[in-house]
Design a protein around this motif. Structure first.
Motif, PDB file in Angstrom:
ATOM      1  N   SER A   1       0.840  -1.201   0.000  1.00 51.97           N
ATOM      2  CA  SER A   1       0.000   0.000   0.000  1.00 51.97           C
ATOM      3  C   SER A   1       0.874   1.250   0.000  1.00 51.97           C
ATOM      4  N   TRP A   2       0.294   2.358  -0.456  1.00 54.61           N
ATOM      5  CA  TRP A   2       1.034   3.608  -0.615  1.00 54.61           C
ATOM      6  C   TRP A   2       0.334   4.739   0.136  1.00 54.61           C
ATOM      7  N   ASP A   3       1.121   5.685   0.640  1.00 49.45           N
ATOM      8  CA  ASP A   3       0.602   6.895   1.267  1.00 49.45           C
ATOM      9  C   ASP A   3       1.150   8.118   0.531  1.00 49.45           C
ATOM     10  N   PHE A   4       0.288   9.109   0.350  1.00 51.41           N
ATOM     11  CA  PHE A   4       0.762  10.371  -0.216  1.00 51.41           C
ATOM     12  C   PHE A   4       1.240  11.233   0.948  1.00 51.41           C
ATOM     13  N   VAL A   5       2.511  11.633   0.898  1.00 49.03           N
ATOM     14  CA  VAL A   5       3.100  12.353   2.031  1.00 49.03           C
ATOM     15  C   VAL A   5       3.837  13.605   1.584  1.00 49.03           C
ATOM     16  N   VAL A   6       3.936  14.535   2.520  1.00 47.33           N
ATOM     17  CA  VAL A   6       4.742  15.738   2.346  1.00 47.33           C
ATOM     18  C   VAL A   6       5.492  15.978   3.648  1.00 47.33           C
ATOM     19  N   SER A   7       6.510  16.798   3.597  1.00 48.76           N
ATOM     20  CA  SER A   7       7.250  17.159   4.802  1.00 48.76           C
ATOM     21  C   SER A   7       6.360  17.960   5.757  1.00 48.76           C
ATOM     22  N   LYS A   8       6.658  17.876   7.046  1.00 50.93           N
ATOM     23  CA  LYS A   8       5.908  18.665   8.027  1.00 50.93           C
ATOM     24  C   LYS A   8       6.069  20.156   7.772  1.00 50.93           C
ATOM     25  N   ASN A   9       7.152  20.549   7.100  1.00 57.58           N
ATOM     26  CA  ASN A   9       7.420  21.963   6.814  1.00 57.58           C
ATOM     27  C   ASN A   9       6.997  22.378   5.405  1.00 57.58           C
ATOM     28  N   HIS A  10       6.390  21.457   4.669  1.00 58.98           N
ATOM     29  CA  HIS A  10       5.989  21.770   3.298  1.00 58.98           C
ATOM     30  C   HIS A  10       4.774  22.688   3.314  1.00 58.98           C
ATOM     31  N   PRO A  11       4.667  23.583   2.326  1.00 55.48           N
ATOM     32  CA  PRO A  11       3.506  24.482   2.271  1.00 55.48           C
ATOM     33  C   PRO A  11       2.160  23.770   2.266  1.00 55.48           C
ATOM     34  N   LEU A  12       2.107  22.544   1.757  1.00 53.04           N
ATOM     35  CA  LEU A  12       0.835  21.809   1.694  1.00 53.04           C
ATOM     36  C   LEU A  12       0.510  21.068   2.993  1.00 53.04           C
ATOM     37  N   ALA A  13       1.460  21.047   3.933  1.00 49.22           N
ATOM     38  CA  ALA A  13       1.261  20.254   5.151  1.00 49.22           C
ATOM     39  C   ALA A  13       0.070  20.732   5.972  1.00 49.22           C
ATOM     40  N   LYS A  14      -0.209  22.031   5.938  1.00 49.04           N
ATOM     41  CA  LYS A  14      -1.272  22.571   6.792  1.00 49.04           C
ATOM     42  C   LYS A  14      -2.633  22.640   6.092  1.00 49.04           C
ATOM     43  N   HIS A  15      -2.701  22.185   4.836  1.00 47.46           N
ATOM     44  CA  HIS A  15      -3.983  22.161   4.140  1.00 47.46           C
ATOM     45  C   HIS A  15      -4.816  20.994   4.675  1.00 47.46           C
ATOM     46  N   ASN A  16      -5.998  21.293   5.156  1.00 41.92           N
ATOM     47  CA  ASN A  16      -6.843  20.245   5.736  1.00 41.92           C
ATOM     48  C   ASN A  16      -7.713  19.548   4.695  1.00 41.92           C
ATOM     49  N   GLU A  17      -8.019  20.247   3.611  1.00 40.59           N
ATOM     50  CA  GLU A  17      -8.880  19.663   2.594  1.00 40.59           C
ATOM     51  C   GLU A  17      -8.055  18.769   1.663  1.00 40.59           C
ATOM     52  N   ALA A  18      -8.761  17.927   0.901  1.00 43.96           N
ATOM     53  CA  ALA A  18      -8.088  17.049  -0.059  1.00 43.96           C
ATOM     54  C   ALA A  18      -7.365  17.886  -1.110  1.00 43.96           C
ATOM     55  N   LEU A  19      -6.168  17.480  -1.461  1.00 43.81           N
ATOM     56  CA  LEU A  19      -5.334  18.246  -2.388  1.00 43.81           C
ATOM     57  C   LEU A  19      -5.724  17.950  -3.839  1.00 43.81           C
ATOM     58  N   THR A  20      -5.706  18.987  -4.659  1.00 40.08           N
ATOM     59  CA  THR A  20      -6.059  18.854  -6.076  1.00 40.08           C
ATOM     60  C   THR A  20      -4.794  18.778  -6.931  1.00 40.08           C
ATOM     61  N   GLU A  21      -4.981  18.386  -8.189  1.00 41.89           N
ATOM     62  CA  GLU A  21      -3.848  18.326  -9.100  1.00 41.89           C
ATOM     63  C   GLU A  21      -3.215  19.699  -9.276  1.00 41.89           C
ATOM     64  N   GLN A  22      -4.057  20.743  -9.324  1.00 40.55           N
ATOM     65  CA  GLN A  22      -3.546  22.101  -9.508  1.00 40.55           C
ATOM     66  C   GLN A  22      -2.641  22.520  -8.356  1.00 40.55           C
ATOM     67  N   GLN A  23      -2.960  22.063  -7.149  1.00 39.34           N
ATOM     68  CA  GLN A  23      -2.118  22.397  -5.997  1.00 39.34           C
ATOM     69  C   GLN A  23      -0.796  21.636  -6.011  1.00 39.34           C
ATOM     70  N   LEU A  24      -0.817  20.437  -6.573  1.00 35.12           N
ATOM     71  CA  LEU A  24       0.360  19.579  -6.503  1.00 35.12           C
ATOM     72  C   LEU A  24       1.341  19.767  -7.651  1.00 35.12           C
ATOM     73  N   ILE A  25       0.835  20.135  -8.811  1.00 33.89           N
ATOM     74  CA  ILE A  25       1.659  20.081 -10.019  1.00 33.89           C
ATOM     75  C   ILE A  25       2.824  21.069  -9.988  1.00 33.89           C
ATOM     76  N   ILE A  26       2.744  22.077  -9.134  1.00 34.19           N
ATOM     77  CA  ILE A  26       3.834  23.064  -9.069  1.00 34.19           C
ATOM     78  C   ILE A  26       5.037  22.538  -8.278  1.00 34.19           C
ATOM     79  N   TYR A  27       4.870  21.398  -7.608  1.00 36.13           N
ATOM     80  CA  TYR A  27       5.964  20.828  -6.822  1.00 36.13           C
ATOM     81  C   TYR A  27       6.519  19.569  -7.514  1.00 36.13           C
ATOM     82  N   PRO A  28       7.819  19.353  -7.435  1.00 34.22           N
ATOM     83  CA  PRO A  28       8.387  18.148  -8.064  1.00 34.22           C
ATOM     84  C   PRO A  28       7.842  16.872  -7.422  1.00 34.22           C
TER      85      PRO A  28
END
Length: 301
Positions: free
Chosen positions: A167-194
């Motif tokens: 199984s797989w988990d989608f993860v980001v660093s605790k210090n990443h800008p997306l870490a504090k987003h509570n809602e489900a992340l969209t492609e538009q939010q993710l595509i700007i990051y490698p």
């Protein structure tokens, strides 16, 4: 240049210190031992032994020749034993390709137990990524593959045993800008990051990649250890195997996120080996590694 018997005679004379002593041990007459030594000295054109009253003494050249003689006798004995083992289905070495996704802690115990059972067989371990595991089997670089993922990309000649699903988990660093987003992340939010991706180690088979959005940049790393450090540093986003992500999430280094779109499904994993007549060491390993449940708990859980 010299027969096995010649080398035995030289070694025995050196150990016993006399032709008569060597003759007694080898069940020969002293004159036969003396004659053999003289022939060897003539071939070498050097004196190996000083003849003294009722005994002999090695010359400097003799000391060197005896040391090399004993090495050759040992090698000849080992060659004979190894040839007999191979004739009986033994291998001089066993190669195992491990997918980089498996738990590394289990490798040490495998090695220790294998050498306890087969002290004269070399164990060759390689770490592969994605199709690199199958590639090692196809190319003959591996006898067994542990943690091979996805569908079998080759035809025939390979047997396999399920290890359950990864199984797989989608993860980001605790210090990443997306870490504090509570809602489900969209492609538009993710595509700007490698997207952090592992480099498939396949040489012959087509390469696969981890999760990646269309037109998203990749940050390619060689293994999961490197990937973990990149994730923790907040340099990218992506999927990580649950069993590797969970400890880092519990330590507060990574944050698991939900996505507003579907990602890749769980990945079936398996133990795979080249089919056919199996040597004893391969049979032992397959039995040692156990059934699907044991494999999953030991290598993926």
């Amino acid at each position: 240049m010299f027969s096995h018997h010649d080398l035995i005679v030289i070694d025995t004379v050196a150990r016993r210190g006399s032709f008569s002593g060597a003759a007694e041990e080898l069940h020969k007459v002293p004159s036969a031992i003396s004659y053999t030594v003289k022939l060897i000295e003539n071939k070498l054109d050097v004196l190996l032994f000083k003849r003294l009253h009722r005994k002999v003494q090695l010359t400097p050249a003799g000391e060197y020749f005896v040391s090399q003689t004993r090495l050759l006798l040992k090698q000849m004995s080992e060659v004979k034993v190894q040839a007999q083992r191979i004739a009986n289905g033994w291998q001089s070495s066993v190669s195992i390709a491990l997918d980089n996704v498996v738990r590394e802690a289990s490798v040490n115990q495998l090695v220790a137990d294998f050498y306890q059972q087969f002290p004269y067989i070399e164990l060759l371990l390689t770490m592969e990524v994605f199709n690199g595991v199958w590639d090692a089997l196809v190319d003959g670089r591996a006898d067994i593959a542990i943690g091979a993922t996805s569908a079998v990309p080759i035809d025939g000649g390979v047997a396999y045993r399920s290890m359950g699903e990864l199984s797989w988990d989608f993860v980001v660093s605790k210090n990443h800008p997306l870490a504090k987003h509570n809602e489900a992340l969209t492609e538009q939010q993710l595509i700007i990051y490698p997207s952090i991706c592992l480099e498939d180690s396949a040489r012959i088979l087509p390469k696969r990649t981890t999760w990646l959005l269309n037109n998203q940049r990749r940050l390619v790393v060689p293994n999961w250890h490197s990937a973990e450090q990149i994730f923790i540093a907040g340099l990218g986003v992506g999927l990580m195997p649950t069993h590797r992500a969970t400890p880092l999430i519990k330590q507060g280094l990574l944050v698991k996120k939900t996505l507003a779109f579907s990602t890749q499904d769980n990945s079936p994993c398996c133990l795979a080996w080249r089919d056919g007549v199996l040597p004893p060491a391969i049979k032992w390993l397959l039995n040692y590694l156990g059934d699907s449940e044991k494999l999953h708990q030991q290598w993926l859980a």
